[in-house]
Design a protein around this motif. Structure first.
Motif, PDB file in Angstrom:
ATOM      1  N   VAL A  27       0.842  -1.191   0.000  1.00  0.00           N
ATOM      2  CA  VAL A  27       0.000   0.000   0.000  1.00  0.00           C
ATOM      3  C   VAL A  27       0.882   1.247   0.000  1.00  0.00           C
ATOM      4  CG1 VAL A  27      -1.914  -1.129   1.172  1.00  0.00           C
ATOM      5  CG2 VAL A  27      -0.163  -0.006   2.522  1.00  0.00           C
ATOM      6  N   ILE A  28       0.292   2.358  -0.379  1.00  0.00           N
ATOM      7  CA  ILE A  28       0.976   3.640  -0.339  1.00  0.00           C
ATOM      8  C   ILE A  28       0.387   4.448   0.801  1.00  0.00           C
ATOM      9  CG2 ILE A  28       1.422   5.788  -1.589  1.00  0.00           C
ATOM     10  CD1 ILE A  28       1.194   4.211  -4.179  1.00  0.00           C
ATOM     11  N   GLY A  29       1.247   4.955   1.675  1.00  0.00           N
ATOM     12  CA  GLY A  29       0.750   5.754   2.776  1.00  0.00           C
ATOM     13  C   GLY A  29       1.357   5.334   4.101  1.00  0.00           C
ATOM     14  N   GLU A  31       0.630   3.085   6.263  1.00  0.00           N
ATOM     15  CA  GLU A  31       0.799   1.639   6.502  1.00  0.00           C
ATOM     16  C   GLU A  31       2.126   1.137   5.953  1.00  0.00           C
ATOM     17  OE1 GLU A  31      -1.847   2.963   5.048  1.00  0.00           O
ATOM     18  OE2 GLU A  31      -3.714   2.252   5.980  1.00  0.00           O
ATOM     19  N   TYR A  32       2.534   1.654   4.784  1.00  0.00           N
ATOM     20  CA  TYR A  32       3.798   1.198   4.198  1.00  0.00           C
ATOM     21  C   TYR A  32       4.991   1.706   5.010  1.00  0.00           C
ATOM     22  CZ  TYR A  32       7.520   0.166   0.920  1.00  0.00           C
ATOM     23  OH  TYR A  32       8.676  -0.317   0.351  1.00  0.00           O
ATOM     24  N   ARG A  36       7.815  -0.712   6.761  1.00  0.00           N
ATOM     25  CA  ARG A  36       9.269  -0.637   6.635  1.00  0.00           C
ATOM     26  C   ARG A  36       9.937  -0.513   8.004  1.00  0.00           C
ATOM     27  NH1 ARG A  36      11.762  -2.307   2.370  1.00  0.00           N
ATOM     28  NH2 ARG A  36      13.440  -0.816   2.764  1.00  0.00           N
ATOM     29  N   SER A 258      -8.164  -2.874  -5.012  1.00  0.00           N
ATOM     30  CA  SER A 258      -7.004  -1.987  -5.085  1.00  0.00           C
ATOM     31  C   SER A 258      -6.151  -2.053  -3.828  1.00  0.00           C
ATOM     32  CB  SER A 258      -7.470  -0.539  -5.309  1.00  0.00           C
ATOM     33  OG  SER A 258      -8.220  -0.066  -4.213  1.00  0.00           O
ATOM     34  N   ARG A 259      -6.542  -2.877  -2.858  1.00  0.00           N
ATOM     35  CA  ARG A 259      -5.819  -2.979  -1.588  1.00  0.00           C
ATOM     36  C   ARG A 259      -4.919  -4.208  -1.601  1.00  0.00           C
ATOM     37  NH1 ARG A 259      -3.433  -3.202   2.838  1.00  0.00           N
ATOM     38  NH2 ARG A 259      -4.086  -2.083   4.719  1.00  0.00           N
TER      39      ARG A 259
END
Length: 278
Positions: A27-29, A31-32, A36, A258-259
């Motif tokens: 995901v982008i945002g 959560e990502y 990391r 999209s998730r």
């Protein structure tokens, strides 16, 4: 935990962090970013355990996954590095975390397919156990085919190649259509129908178009080495749910394509869970 025995508070934290790694890998945002951070923190913590074990400061049971990783050698007979060993120990643990998402889809499938739930219940009661049941395993495989744990996987071409008349150059961005590959009517009969029978007494689970966790041979291709763990745990979960009574309260069971990874909007909440009806 595979031969490592932290305090309960640390164990709970590790479980929570491993879940966050799975939740944020595609995901982008925020959560990502969290994904990391948790990966770095956990890699460092497990590497510390590896160093302690190799220094003799940590007692590791013989035969445990951790001990096997510590003793493992590469093709040249050399032990794995501390960091690689730390990562591989987590590769034993993380499939059990990822299976929770498949389990949510499996509960949704059992709710929506009560006839199959009864078949699995009958199998488990007749066998007296809830593992290694072929019907439960077939149901687990169909859950992995039908529902989009990961609808697609992004990658980068490592070499120039041509596929179905399309030229791909080294370095090109490529999207692997996981969901579409398992819904292709050229390879799957009635692909839009949820039907575990397609995996009963067949070899479809070994087909090159069955790619819920990557494709090709696990030793040489891009296929998850924890796949067999996921299938076993998911089949066990399906059987355990089938021998119990429960209901599904009102909730949103839809999911977004999209998730990555996907999950029903409200998870899947079960109510009134009974003891096993064996």
């Amino acid at each position: 935990m595979g031969g490592i025995f932290p305090e309960k508070e640390k164990l709970d934290e590790i479980a929570r962090w491993q879940g966050q790694i799975v939740d944020g890998f595609g995901v982008i945002g925020p959560e990502y970013v969290r994904h990391r951070l948790r990966r770095r923190q956990l890699d460092a913590w497990f590497e510390k355990q590896v160093k302690a074990a190799r220094a003799g400061d940590l007692d590791v049971p013989a035969g445990s996954p951790f001990r096997q990783m510590l003793d493992h050698v590469d093709a040249d007979g050399r032990p794995l590095s501390d960091r690689t060993t730390a990562v591989e120990v987590q590769n034993v643990i993380r499939p059990t975390i990822a299976t929770a998402r498949f389990a949510a889809f499996a509960a949704k499938a059992l709710h929506e397919n009560p006839a199959w739930r009864e078949k699995i219940r009958t199998e488990a009661l007749e066998r007296g156990v809830t593992w290694d049941g072929p019907v439960a395993e077939a149901f687990a495989e169909e859950v992995r085919r039908y529902y989009p744990f990961v609808p697609l996987l992004p990658s980068v071409a490592r070499t120039d190649f041509e596929h179905q008349g399309i030229e791909v150059k080294k370095g090109d961005r490529v999207l692997v259509d996981i969901y579409g590959s398992m819904r292709d009517p050229e390879y799957w009969d009635h692909p839009e129908t949820f039907d575990p029978a397609r995996f009963l007494e067949t070899e479809m689970q070994h087909s090159e178009v069955f790619v819920p966790q990557g494709g090709a041979d696990v030793n040489t291709g891009h296929r998850c080495p924890g796949e067999i763990i996921v299938v076993g745990l998911l089949a066990l979960t399906v059987a355990e749910l089938s021998v119990r009574e429960w209901t599904v309260p009102p909730q949103d069971l839809d999911y977004s394509m999209s998730r990555l990874p996907a999950l029903p909007a409200d998870g899947v909440k079960l109510a009134g869970m009974s003891s096993p009806g064996r």
